[in-house]
Design an enzyme around this catalytic site. Structure first.
Site, PDB file in Angstrom:
ATOM      1  N   ASP A  71       0.810  -1.210   0.000  1.00 34.52           N
ATOM      2  CA  ASP A  71       0.000   0.000   0.000  1.00 34.52           C
ATOM      3  C   ASP A  71       0.855   1.277   0.000  1.00 34.52           C
ATOM      4  O   ASP A  71       1.946   1.307   0.560  1.00 34.52           O
ATOM      5  CB  ASP A  71      -0.902  -0.026   1.242  1.00 34.52           C
ATOM      6  CG  ASP A  71      -2.041   0.974   1.172  1.00 34.52           C
ATOM      7  OD1 ASP A  71      -2.133   1.725   0.194  1.00 34.52           O
ATOM      8  OD2 ASP A  71      -2.837   0.976   2.131  1.00 34.52           O
ATOM      9  N   ARG A 147     -11.976   2.015   8.469  1.00 34.38           N
ATOM     10  CA  ARG A 147     -10.603   2.406   8.156  1.00 34.38           C
ATOM     11  C   ARG A 147     -10.575   3.553   7.131  1.00 34.38           C
ATOM     12  O   ARG A 147      -9.762   3.590   6.234  1.00 34.38           O
ATOM     13  CB  ARG A 147      -9.800   1.201   7.633  1.00 34.38           C
ATOM     14  CG  ARG A 147      -9.593   0.149   8.694  1.00 34.38           C
ATOM     15  CD  ARG A 147      -8.892  -1.095   8.185  1.00 34.38           C
ATOM     16  NE  ARG A 147      -7.565  -0.815   7.657  1.00 34.38           N
ATOM     17  CZ  ARG A 147      -6.656  -1.760   7.428  1.00 34.38           C
ATOM     18  NH1 ARG A 147      -6.931  -3.021   7.676  1.00 34.38           N
ATOM     19  NH2 ARG A 147      -5.473  -1.439   6.935  1.00 34.38           N
ATOM     20  N   TRP A 181      -4.382  -8.711  -3.679  1.00 35.38           N
ATOM     21  CA  TRP A 181      -5.704  -8.092  -3.785  1.00 35.38           C
ATOM     22  C   TRP A 181      -6.292  -8.002  -2.385  1.00 35.38           C
ATOM     23  O   TRP A 181      -6.777  -8.971  -1.836  1.00 35.38           O
ATOM     24  CB  TRP A 181      -6.579  -8.944  -4.688  1.00 35.38           C
ATOM     25  CG  TRP A 181      -7.943  -8.458  -5.023  1.00 35.38           C
ATOM     26  CD1 TRP A 181      -8.911  -8.016  -4.168  1.00 35.38           C
ATOM     27  CD2 TRP A 181      -8.529  -8.406  -6.324  1.00 35.38           C
ATOM     28  NE1 TRP A 181     -10.049  -7.696  -4.843  1.00 35.38           N
ATOM     29  CE2 TRP A 181      -9.845  -7.919  -6.178  1.00 35.38           C
ATOM     30  CE3 TRP A 181      -8.081  -8.733  -7.602  1.00 35.38           C
ATOM     31  CZ2 TRP A 181     -10.714  -7.761  -7.265  1.00 35.38           C
ATOM     32  CZ3 TRP A 181      -8.940  -8.567  -8.677  1.00 35.38           C
ATOM     33  CH2 TRP A 181     -10.235  -8.085  -8.520  1.00 35.38           C
ATOM     34  N   ASP A 182      -6.256  -6.831  -1.803  1.00 39.08           N
ATOM     35  CA  ASP A 182      -6.684  -6.666  -0.416  1.00 39.08           C
ATOM     36  C   ASP A 182      -8.166  -6.333  -0.333  1.00 39.08           C
ATOM     37  O   ASP A 182      -8.780  -5.858  -1.294  1.00 39.08           O
ATOM     38  CB  ASP A 182      -5.860  -5.557   0.250  1.00 39.08           C
ATOM     39  CG  ASP A 182      -5.491  -5.901   1.675  1.00 39.08           C
ATOM     40  OD1 ASP A 182      -6.194  -6.726   2.288  1.00 39.08           O
ATOM     41  OD2 ASP A 182      -4.502  -5.356   2.185  1.00 39.08           O
ATOM     42  N   CYS A 230      -7.851 -11.881  -0.359  1.00 41.50           N
ATOM     43  CA  CYS A 230      -7.744 -11.496   1.053  1.00 41.50           C
ATOM     44  C   CYS A 230      -8.930 -12.029   1.832  1.00 41.50           C
ATOM     45  O   CYS A 230     -10.076 -11.810   1.453  1.00 41.50           O
ATOM     46  CB  CYS A 230      -7.671  -9.983   1.175  1.00 41.50           C
ATOM     47  SG  CYS A 230      -7.481  -9.402   2.870  1.00 41.50           S
ATOM     48  N   ASP A 252      -4.287 -10.463   8.770  1.00 36.65           N
ATOM     49  CA  ASP A 252      -3.298  -9.409   8.984  1.00 36.65           C
ATOM     50  C   ASP A 252      -2.527  -9.605  10.281  1.00 36.65           C
ATOM     51  O   ASP A 252      -1.569  -8.883  10.543  1.00 36.65           O
ATOM     52  CB  ASP A 252      -3.978  -8.034   9.006  1.00 36.65           C
ATOM     53  CG  ASP A 252      -4.247  -7.501   7.609  1.00 36.65           C
ATOM     54  OD1 ASP A 252      -3.635  -8.015   6.659  1.00 36.65           O
ATOM     55  OD2 ASP A 252      -5.056  -6.563   7.472  1.00 36.65           O
TER      56      ASP A 252
END
Length: 443
Positions: A71, A147, A181-182, A230, A252
């Site tokens: 990121d 987020r 690919w999050d 993800c 994560d």
């Protein structure tokens, strides 16, 4: 539906065969995964191109095969509050764009990977300012963020078309070999401006069809890119994704001890080859726990395997250990990722976790053994193994002795490390977060 009369290991193995052989497809279906290094926990948003190349160079020296830029490389993305949706490289950070940094990594002799979160958007982005109606949001109500991000309306074809165009532009000009690919938040307020009120019950389903459509277009045009989906922030633990991405980032939470439960639990349905697993920084950034480097690797081996730290910050001795870890994984990754997997001791029920993989011809096996907390004056212990040939004699890498398969499966593999006061692999048996690998080879 799966039935077995031979217990949960046999049930899981049916799922593993199904998912690996009949659900996953394409170039990477049966291929061992490349060993990678990801810059996220090494730099977060604070990086320059020079720093990235420095991290990659040390990783290459240690034998790592793939560098992944996480990121922060695009738009105004300098924190998690801005930039999502603007999939254009920041020239302040990457003067020659993704094409330039990818070529620099390729010139080191490594492959290059890139992070996307294509389903999400920040309000502080050019895309949102141009299309504020493209997010899932209940009319006349305040939209909830997670987020600082919102969910794009992938039930609408024009939204998917736009995101595909931005990703395709990058992939068509740069040498990208891997995509992470999050998906960092769950879907809430699932209402689409593209459909009338009486069809809003379709939106969850249509959204996933949009995700599949984007995956289908990308994997069809770029069949040799390895995609990793993800299952983390968004809670999308969907085996259907294996059709497009043969592996998933399982969490994560990169702490090795927590990962025992995460990977053990995932193994009930998901094969080892589908679990993203990294050796991360210590103290761990999620739990602040100090865990030995060898234990972090011994857990991460039983997945796709990689690193998420700056190897330049390790001591020379630790860097040499990393080189040995990488060499070990290169030698055994085919067995680990595609062998027959057995759970032996549950982290949910015991201080000791154990699992193993066995080669198809049963001539080779690797047992992973992990003890969370040290014990004092503990009892003689052993773990019964599974899947071996009872008539073959196996040499144990830990004590250089030989044992027949029926002995290891009925009597068990001795794991007591203090009964004779011995030191194993140069390690004194007096530490928390201990681990050990037993490599068994038929003579």
């Amino acid at each position: 539906m799966v039935y077995t009369s031979q217990g949960l290991n046999a049930l899981s193995q049916s799922y593993h065969r199904l998912y690996r052989g009949r659900l996953a497809r394409g170039y990477w279906k049966d291929k061992a995964r490349p060993i990678l290094i990801n810059n996220w926990e090494a730099t977060y948003f604070d990086f320059t191109e020079e720093r990235l190349v420095e991290i990659a160079s040390k990783a290459k020296e240690c034998g790592v095969e793939l560098f992944v830029l996480d990121d922060g490389w695009f738009g105004a993305r300098r924190s998690d509050r801005a930039g999502l949706g603007d999939w254009v490289a920041s020239r302040d950070l990457l003067p020659e764009g993704i094409k330039g940094i990818a070529q620099k990594i390729e010139d080191l002799g490594m492959k290059f990977g890139l992070w996307f979160e294509p389903e999400m958007i920040n309000k502080d982005s050019d895309l949102y300012r141009a299309h504020p109606d493209w997010i899932l949001k209940t009319p006349d109500r305040k939209a909830s963020h997670g987020r600082h991000q919102y969910v794009l309306d992938f039930s609408r074809r024009n939204v998917v078309d736009h995101i595909f165009g931005m990703m395709d532009r990058i992939l068509s000009e740069a040498k990208v070999s891997y995509i992470k690919w999050d998906m960092n938040r769950s879907i809430t307020e699932c209402y689409s401006n593209g459909y009338p009120a009486d069809r809003q019950g379709e939106i969850f389903h249509r959204y996933i069809l949009g995700v599949y459509d984007l995956y289908e277009r990308l994997t069809s045009k770029y069949p040799q890119i390895l995609f990793e989906s993800c299952a983390s922030g968004g809670g999308r633990f969907d085996p259907g994704m294996l059709y497009y991405a043969p592996q998933a980032w399982t969490s994560d939470d990169t702490d090795a001890i927590e990962r025992l439960k995460i990977q053990y639990g995932s193994s009930y349905c998901y094969p080892v080859s589908s679990m993203g697993s990294h050796v991360s920084v210590t103290p761990n950034h999620q739990l602040n726990r100090y865990t030995p480097l060898d234990t972090r690797a011994n857990v991460a081996y039983f997945g796709t395997f990689g690193y998420e730290l700056d190897l330049n910050k390790l001591t020379p001795e630790e860097q040499e250990e990393v080189k040995r870890q990488v060499a070990f994984m290169k030698e055994y990754r085919q067995l680990i990722q595609f062998g027959t997997y057995y759970r032996l001791s549950s982290p949910f029920e015991s201080n000791v976790t154990a699992w193993m993989v066995v080669s198809p011809d049963k001539r080779e096996a690797i047992v992973g053994w992990y003890r969370v907390l040290n014990v004092v004056n503990h009892a003689y212990s052993r773990i019964r193994l599974y899947g071996l040939d009872p008539d073959l004699c196996y040499r144990n890498s830990q004590d250089a002795r030989s044992y027949y398969g029926d002995e290891l499966m009925n009597y068990g593999l001795v794991t007591s490390d203090s009964s004779a006061g011995e030191v194993i692999d140069g390690l004194s048996p007096t530490r928390d977060f201990d681990s050990r690998l037993y490599i068994l080879k038929a003579e």
